[in-house]
Design a protein around this motif. Structure first.
Motif, PDB file in Angstrom:
ATOM      1  N   TYR A 136       0.735  -1.171  -0.155  1.00  0.00           N
ATOM      2  CA  TYR A 136      -0.103   0.006  -0.064  1.00  0.00           C
ATOM      3  C   TYR A 136       1.003   1.118   0.082  1.00  0.00           C
ATOM      4  CZ  TYR A 136      -3.231  -3.511   1.494  1.00  0.00           C
ATOM      5  OH  TYR A 136      -4.150  -4.576   1.904  1.00  0.00           O
ATOM      6  N   GLN A 137       2.027   1.396  -0.564  1.00  0.00           N
ATOM      7  CA  GLN A 137       3.117   2.364  -0.650  1.00  0.00           C
ATOM      8  C   GLN A 137       2.803   3.360  -1.808  1.00  0.00           C
ATOM      9  OE1 GLN A 137       4.761   2.896   2.286  1.00  0.00           O
ATOM     10  NE2 GLN A 137       3.516   1.025   2.949  1.00  0.00           N
ATOM     11  N   ASP A 138       2.060   2.956  -2.707  1.00  0.00           N
ATOM     12  CA  ASP A 138       1.716   3.834  -3.822  1.00  0.00           C
ATOM     13  C   ASP A 138       2.813   3.862  -4.549  1.00  0.00           C
ATOM     14  OD1 ASP A 138      -0.916   4.471  -3.093  1.00  0.00           O
ATOM     15  OD2 ASP A 138      -0.316   5.903  -1.692  1.00  0.00           O
ATOM     16  N   GLY A 139       3.673   2.908  -4.836  1.00  0.00           N
ATOM     17  CA  GLY A 139       4.959   2.989  -5.754  1.00  0.00           C
ATOM     18  C   GLY A 139       6.288   3.506  -5.169  1.00  0.00           C
ATOM     19  N   VAL A 140       6.139   3.827  -3.777  1.00  0.00           N
ATOM     20  CA  VAL A 140       7.340   4.186  -3.121  1.00  0.00           C
ATOM     21  C   VAL A 140       8.294   2.926  -2.546  1.00  0.00           C
ATOM     22  CG1 VAL A 140       8.214   5.312  -1.017  1.00  0.00           C
ATOM     23  CG2 VAL A 140       6.360   6.224  -2.133  1.00  0.00           C
ATOM     24  N   LYS A 141       9.371   2.703  -3.041  1.00  0.00           N
ATOM     25  CA  LYS A 141      10.202   1.674  -2.622  1.00  0.00           C
ATOM     26  C   LYS A 141      10.898   1.629  -1.396  1.00  0.00           C
ATOM     27  CE  LYS A 141      14.053  -1.613  -4.201  1.00  0.00           C
ATOM     28  NZ  LYS A 141      14.721  -1.635  -3.105  1.00  0.00           N
ATOM     29  N   ARG A 142      10.541   0.628  -0.327  1.00  0.00           N
ATOM     30  CA  ARG A 142      10.991   0.746   0.801  1.00  0.00           C
ATOM     31  C   ARG A 142      12.280  -0.357   1.072  1.00  0.00           C
ATOM     32  NH1 ARG A 142       8.619   5.402   3.065  1.00  0.00           N
ATOM     33  NH2 ARG A 142       6.261   5.197   2.504  1.00  0.00           N
ATOM     34  N   GLY A 143      13.359   0.411   1.758  1.00  0.00           N
ATOM     35  CA  GLY A 143      14.324  -0.264   2.025  1.00  0.00           C
ATOM     36  C   GLY A 143      15.226  -0.729   0.772  1.00  0.00           C
ATOM     37  N   ASP A 144      16.171  -1.750   0.853  1.00  0.00           N
ATOM     38  CA  ASP A 144      16.963  -2.097  -0.121  1.00  0.00           C
ATOM     39  C   ASP A 144      16.835  -3.337  -0.825  1.00  0.00           C
ATOM     40  OD1 ASP A 144      17.977  -3.459   1.895  1.00  0.00           O
ATOM     41  OD2 ASP A 144      19.886  -2.929   1.913  1.00  0.00           O
ATOM     42  N   GLY A 145      15.818  -4.017  -0.331  1.00  0.00           N
ATOM     43  CA  GLY A 145      15.419  -5.217  -0.790  1.00  0.00           C
ATOM     44  C   GLY A 145      13.989  -5.509  -1.817  1.00  0.00           C
ATOM     45  N   SER A 146      13.722  -6.520  -2.009  1.00  0.00           N
ATOM     46  CA  SER A 146      12.403  -6.671  -3.115  1.00  0.00           C
ATOM     47  C   SER A 146      11.335  -6.648  -2.008  1.00  0.00           C
ATOM     48  CB  SER A 146      12.653  -7.971  -3.809  1.00  0.00           C
ATOM     49  OG  SER A 146      13.854  -8.168  -4.617  1.00  0.00           O
ATOM     50  N   TYR A 147      11.422  -6.557  -0.622  1.00  0.00           N
ATOM     51  CA  TYR A 147      10.508  -6.716   0.221  1.00  0.00           C
ATOM     52  C   TYR A 147      11.040  -6.045   1.613  1.00  0.00           C
ATOM     53  CZ  TYR A 147      13.070 -11.188   1.830  1.00  0.00           C
ATOM     54  OH  TYR A 147      14.051 -11.588   2.498  1.00  0.00           O
ATOM     55  N   TYR A 148       9.998  -5.461   2.359  1.00  0.00           N
ATOM     56  CA  TYR A 148      10.523  -4.981   3.718  1.00  0.00           C
ATOM     57  C   TYR A 148       9.564  -5.438   4.580  1.00  0.00           C
ATOM     58  CZ  TYR A 148       6.046  -2.204   3.371  1.00  0.00           C
ATOM     59  OH  TYR A 148       4.812  -1.674   3.435  1.00  0.00           O
ATOM     60  N   PHE A 149      10.074  -5.216   5.937  1.00  0.00           N
ATOM     61  CA  PHE A 149       9.390  -5.856   7.280  1.00  0.00           C
ATOM     62  C   PHE A 149       8.304  -4.864   7.518  1.00  0.00           C
ATOM     63  CE2 PHE A 149      13.644  -7.946   6.462  1.00  0.00           C
ATOM     64  CZ  PHE A 149      12.952  -9.310   6.436  1.00  0.00           C
ATOM     65  N   SER A 150       7.379  -5.230   8.142  1.00  0.00           N
ATOM     66  CA  SER A 150       6.098  -4.483   8.596  1.00  0.00           C
ATOM     67  C   SER A 150       5.642  -4.991   9.998  1.00  0.00           C
ATOM     68  CB  SER A 150       5.119  -4.405   7.809  1.00  0.00           C
ATOM     69  OG  SER A 150       4.077  -3.662   8.322  1.00  0.00           O
ATOM     70  N   ALA A 151       5.478  -4.046  10.750  1.00  0.00           N
ATOM     71  CA  ALA A 151       4.836  -4.562  12.287  1.00  0.00           C
ATOM     72  C   ALA A 151       3.343  -4.667  12.158  1.00  0.00           C
ATOM     73  CB  ALA A 151       4.982  -3.399  13.302  1.00  0.00           C
ATOM     74  N   LEU A 152       2.547  -4.351  10.697  1.00  0.00           N
ATOM     75  CA  LEU A 152       1.364  -4.514  10.516  1.00  0.00           C
ATOM     76  C   LEU A 152       1.168  -5.998   9.869  1.00  0.00           C
ATOM     77  CD1 LEU A 152       0.566  -1.110   9.257  1.00  0.00           C
ATOM     78  CD2 LEU A 152       0.415  -1.769  11.408  1.00  0.00           C
ATOM     79  N   THR A 153      -0.087  -6.247   9.955  1.00  0.00           N
ATOM     80  CA  THR A 153      -0.766  -7.646   9.420  1.00  0.00           C
ATOM     81  C   THR A 153      -1.564  -7.673   8.336  1.00  0.00           C
ATOM     82  OG1 THR A 153      -0.144  -8.727  11.490  1.00  0.00           O
ATOM     83  CG2 THR A 153      -1.412  -9.876   9.924  1.00  0.00           C
TER      84      THR A 153
END
Length: 309
Positions: A136-153
């Motif tokens: 749900y980041q509207d195209g904003v890439k988070r971190g340096d990987g293909s995925y990131y970690f979230s505290a949300l489920t």
């Protein structure tokens, strides 16, 4: 390169009265051909429900690929909260890990190999509680990987393990005191909102199952894996549902399915707090979100999100 989907990983589908959406989901599953499907369906509320649910159930008797299908069909209607949560518990009585869809979720083809790889990679990592297909980041890439970690489920096209779900409780009364929104950086800015959601759940004002799962992961200090591309779409907002039909939900317009051609591990296993706050600010601040999930106390919750209470 991202690995291929492992068809030995089982899939659970929660169905009800949406034949068109279920057919679209099955068309995507046909491309990857999982060897085991589990199907859960609540009991009908009306004659119309009976006709539609029978139409949907028949689809699983006519699959085009070799697949073992196990069913858990309710005769009486027990509501979405208990039906889904008890269905997932039944699923994990039989499987160590697996993928879960509700019938209004449409995955991209890249969803399956991504989730398959993550399920195996983090199978024994207790801190990981959930693999999401949502972004749900509207195209904003988070971190340096293909995925990131979230505290949300996130629970629209997702996967987890028996080791996680075995702690799930539909009734949160014996766990509510352990839920700490204040000391979690992702939840803290919205803690008054979440505290009132918890209160409304304990009072029986919200009939769902996924908040309980999110709060379980919060209690246990677990995090979610979130792809940097959106790999699922919810296609159920404009049709009859067990929840609220609301095309103005902030996520109803996210129909574009992302792609993931490679899978790069993030350099650190840290929650991306900026991503979590961005998501909640956009989602919770939209009136369509509360209209979809909550019948009562919407005005109070709007004030809590804005920090007015």
């Amino acid at each position: 390169m991202i690995k291929s989907f492992d068809s030995e990983i089982a899939v659970l589908i929660v169905i009800f009265i949406r034949p068109e959406q279920t057919r679209m989901l099955l068309n995507e599953l046909e491309k990857v051909k999982p060897k085991r499907l589990y199907v859960v369906c609540d009991g009908p509320r009306s004659e119309s429900d009976t006709l539609l649910s029978n139409e949907v159930k028949k689809m699983f008797e006519e699959l085009s690929w070799d697949c073992e299908v196990r069913t858990n069909y309710r005769k009486e209607n027990i509501g979405p909260g208990k039906c889904v949560s008890e269905g997932i518990s039944w699923f994990f009585e039989n499987e160590e890990m697996g993928i879960i869809f509700e019938d209004d979720i449409l995955p991209s083809e890249d969803f399956f190999p991504f989730v398959s790889e993550m399920l195996k990679k983090y199978k024994d990592v207790d801190r990981i509680g959930n693999i999401s297909g949502c972004n749900y980041q509207d195209g904003v890439k988070r971190g340096d990987g293909s995925y990131y970690f979230s505290a949300l489920t996130h629970a629209w096209g997702w996967a987890t393990w028996r080791r996680v779900w075995q702690d799930y409780r539909f009734d949160l009364k014996d766990q509510s005191e352990k839920i700490d929104f204040k000391n979690n950086k992702s939840y803290r800015p919205f803690r008054f909102y979440w505290q009132n959601i918890l209160k409304m759940m304990l009072n029986g004002e919200i009939n769902t199952w996924d908040y309980q799962f999110a709060f379980l992961n919060l209690i246990k200090g677990r995090v979610s894996v979130v792809p940097n591309s959106n790999l699922v779409s919810n296609i159920g907002f404009n049709v009859s549902t067990t929840s609220y039909t609301n095309a103005k939900h902030p996520l109803a317009s996210k129909q574009t399915l992302g792609s993931m051609k490679e899978n790069i591990q993030p350099s650190v296993m840290e929650v991306n707090v900026d991503a979590d706050i961005y998501e909640q600010k956009n989602e919770l601040g939209n009136p369509g979100f509360l209209n979809f999930y909550v019948k009562k106390n919407k005005d109070l919750l709007y004030q809590l999100i804005k920090g007015e209470k």
